[in-house]
Enzyme design. Structure first.
Site, PDB file in Angstrom:
ATOM      1  N   PHE A 138      30.604  22.120  32.523  1.00 20.86           N
ATOM      2  CA  PHE A 138      31.982  22.588  32.732  1.00 20.86           C
ATOM      3  C   PHE A 138      32.210  22.657  34.230  1.00 20.86           C
ATOM      4  CE2 PHE A 138      35.398  25.465  33.640  1.00 20.86           C
ATOM      5  CZ  PHE A 138      36.376  25.024  32.763  1.00 20.86           C
ATOM      6  N   ASP A 223      26.767  23.003  41.130  1.00 25.29           N
ATOM      7  CA  ASP A 223      28.019  23.712  40.871  1.00 25.29           C
ATOM      8  C   ASP A 223      27.657  25.162  40.565  1.00 25.29           C
ATOM      9  OD1 ASP A 223      30.314  24.866  39.933  1.00 25.29           O
ATOM     10  OD2 ASP A 223      30.876  23.201  38.623  1.00 25.29           O
ATOM     11  N   LYS A 252      35.253  31.265  42.258  1.00 23.24           N
ATOM     12  CA  LYS A 252      35.328  32.519  41.507  1.00 23.24           C
ATOM     13  C   LYS A 252      35.122  33.768  42.377  1.00 23.24           C
ATOM     14  CE  LYS A 252      35.095  30.687  36.920  1.00 23.24           C
ATOM     15  NZ  LYS A 252      34.364  29.577  36.357  1.00 23.24           N
TER      16      LYS A 252
HETATM   17  C1  LIG Z   1      35.071  28.212  36.334  1.00 27.70           C
HETATM   18  C2  LIG Z   1      34.239  27.056  36.766  1.00 27.70           C
HETATM   19  C3  LIG Z   1      34.794  25.978  37.484  1.00 27.70           C
HETATM   20  C4  LIG Z   1      36.283  25.827  37.720  1.00 27.70           C
HETATM   21  O1  LIG Z   1      36.853  26.842  38.458  1.00 27.70           O
HETATM   22  P1  LIG Z   1      38.444  27.066  38.406  1.00 27.70           P
HETATM   23  O2  LIG Z   1      38.689  28.068  39.493  1.00 27.70           O
HETATM   24  O3  LIG Z   1      38.790  27.571  37.045  1.00 27.70           O
HETATM   25  O4  LIG Z   1      39.072  25.743  38.695  1.00 27.70           O
HETATM   26  C5  LIG Z   1      33.943  24.983  37.936  1.00 27.70           C
HETATM   27  N1  LIG Z   1      32.622  25.039  37.687  1.00 27.70           N
HETATM   28  C6  LIG Z   1      32.074  26.036  36.983  1.00 27.70           C
HETATM   29  C7  LIG Z   1      30.592  26.040  36.766  1.00 27.70           C
HETATM   30  C8  LIG Z   1      32.851  27.081  36.487  1.00 27.70           C
HETATM   31  O5  LIG Z   1      32.296  28.051  35.758  1.00 27.70           O
END
Ligand SMILES: *Cc1c(COP(=O)(O)O)cnc(C)c1O
Length: 411
Positions: A138, A223, A252
């Site tokens: 994700f 990520d 985040k």
């Molecule tokens: C939440 C998330 C994203 C995307 O972040 P947004 O601010 O919602 O665009 C990307 N990578 C990971 C691992 C995430 O948990």
């Protein structure tokens, strides 16, 4: 029905299916509904609220900067961006950073950097670069990102998708090695897959990936939008295996739970591919967000929140594992990123979250069977124990045995 819910239902796109609670205030680990009911936040806005709601130091930084200077665009320098980037780079051990707003934008930045590095530095033929990702990934919701998702619903109806992505099983370093070709620019991976259901790979996986990427001249891009900034008990989840990635994505919690702030960080030669005009964002690196980001990074360090996440995460994990009930399939995670997988024959994760809500705990299901427990890192031992007592009490209300199919039809 509550008026706020009615208005959302009437005017908002139905791209979410929220729990039926209307919140109006928050402080620390607590949230209050419009009816005055208090809830313990065990979700932290998908880990964006790691510092708790309205942390006084962060609200002070936000309000002071809002009165000083908020948004300039990067057409000019500001007195906030440089010091923020210095702190961010020194904290993460990466030499360069590029500020954005949301996680998805920082992932897109990483993809652009990886491809251009592939052409300009590695020497991949123009237009041919491949990026390897993992099944279950994700990384956000842009058209390019959902194009390499393995989740049918995330993709359905949104194609055609960008080419140049190859997917391998998560947790299988041999599969990564086998998928690498001379055209491979990068491997993009979450150290723990969050949205997939808090999936922890086998021990040694990330270190093996690091060794493979180094040997094959492929960028390792982690990520850590969800796992970073203390959530898993280390500043970065990569550190559990002493891995230093070539590219790092944060988001985040970086915005202190007050506003969107993300960044792509990388090696000099990777970030070096960007020239003025190649990439940008109107709001990326704005003084308001970066002032809050600086305060958030200082708080993370001063309050030793990664260490807290490790200690309190262990307490929460041990407590959850001590609950014996046939509805529990597995408890897994690291630090304060914990997934409780339920036996769908007994109860769905959504129904379990609704029970928790009625008992004063807010969480959220991820996929049909996993309940996420990821409270703010400032949570106390006593609050963890109170949460465990409530979670245990909710299990006590469930049937002890699997329902037979006849019972289910009757229900
Ligand atoms: C939440 C998330 C994203 C995307 O972040 P947004 O601010 O919602 O665009 C990307 N990578 C990971 C691992 C995430 O948990």
């Amino acid at each position: 029905m509550n008026r706020s819910i009615e208005l959302e239902n009437r005017y908002c796109a139905r791209n979410y299916d929220p729990l039926p609670v209307v919140l109006k205030s928050g402080k620390g680990v607590w949230l209050w509904g419009v009816d005055g009911k208090r809830y313990l936040d065990m979700m932290s806005a998908y880990s964006a609220v790691s510092f708790g709601h309205s942390h006084p130091a962060l609200v002070a930084a936000l309000t002071a900067q809002a009165q000083q200077l908020a948004v300039t665009s990067r057409a000019y320098h500001t007195d906030q961006l440089g010091p923020f980037l210095q702190l961010l780079c020194e904290t993460t051990g990466q030499p360069k950073a590029l500020p954005m707003n949301t996680g998805a934008e920082a992932v897109e930045t990483a993809l652009k950097a990886a491809r251009k590095w592939g052409y300009k530095v590695k020497g991949i033929a123009n237009g041919c670069a491949e990026i390897i990702v993992c099944n279950g990934n994700f990384a956000g919701r842009t058209t390019t990102i959902v194009g390499f998702s393995s989740e049918a619903q995330y993709r359905d109806g949104f194609g055609p998708f960008a080419p140049g992505f190859v997917s391998v099983p998560f947790g299988d370093a041999a599969a990564l090695e086998a998928a690498i070709t001379p055209r491979t620019a990068a491997f993009l991976v979450e150290p723990i897959q969050g949205e997939a259901g808090i999936i922890v790979p086998p021990a040694g996986y990330l270190a093996q990936c690091r060794a493979i990427c180094t040997r094959r001249n492929v960028l390792l891009i982690c990520d850590e939008v969800q796992t970073g900034l203390g959530r898993t008990g280390r500043l970065l989840a990569c550190e559990h295996e002493a891995v230093k990635p070539d590219g790092l994505i944060l988001g985040k919690a970086l915005g202190g739970g007050l506003l969107p702030l993300s960044a792509f960080l990388a090696r000099e030669d990777v970030m070096g591919v960007f020239n003025p005009g190649d990439h940008g964002s109107t709001f990326g690196g704005n003084p308001l967000a970066t002032a809050v980001g600086s305060a958030a990074l200082r708080l993370l360090h001063d309050e030793r929140l990664a260490e807290r996440a490790q200690l309190l995460g262990k307490r929460l994990m041990d407590g959850l594992r001590a609950i014996v009930h046939p509805a529990i399939r597995e408890v897994r995670g690291k630090g304060l990123l914990i997934g409780l997988e339920l036996e769908p024959e007994v109860i769905s994760a959504r129904a379990f979250c609704e029970h928790l809500m009625r008992h004063g705990i807010l969480s959220k299901d991820t996929h049909a069977t996993v309940v996420r427990f990821a409270p703010p890192l400032i949570i106390t031992e006593a609050e963890i124990d109170a949460a465990l007592a409530i979670i245990g009490a909710v299990f006590d209300t469930l049937p002890m045995a699997r329902r037979s199919s006849e019972d289910r039809i009757a229900a």
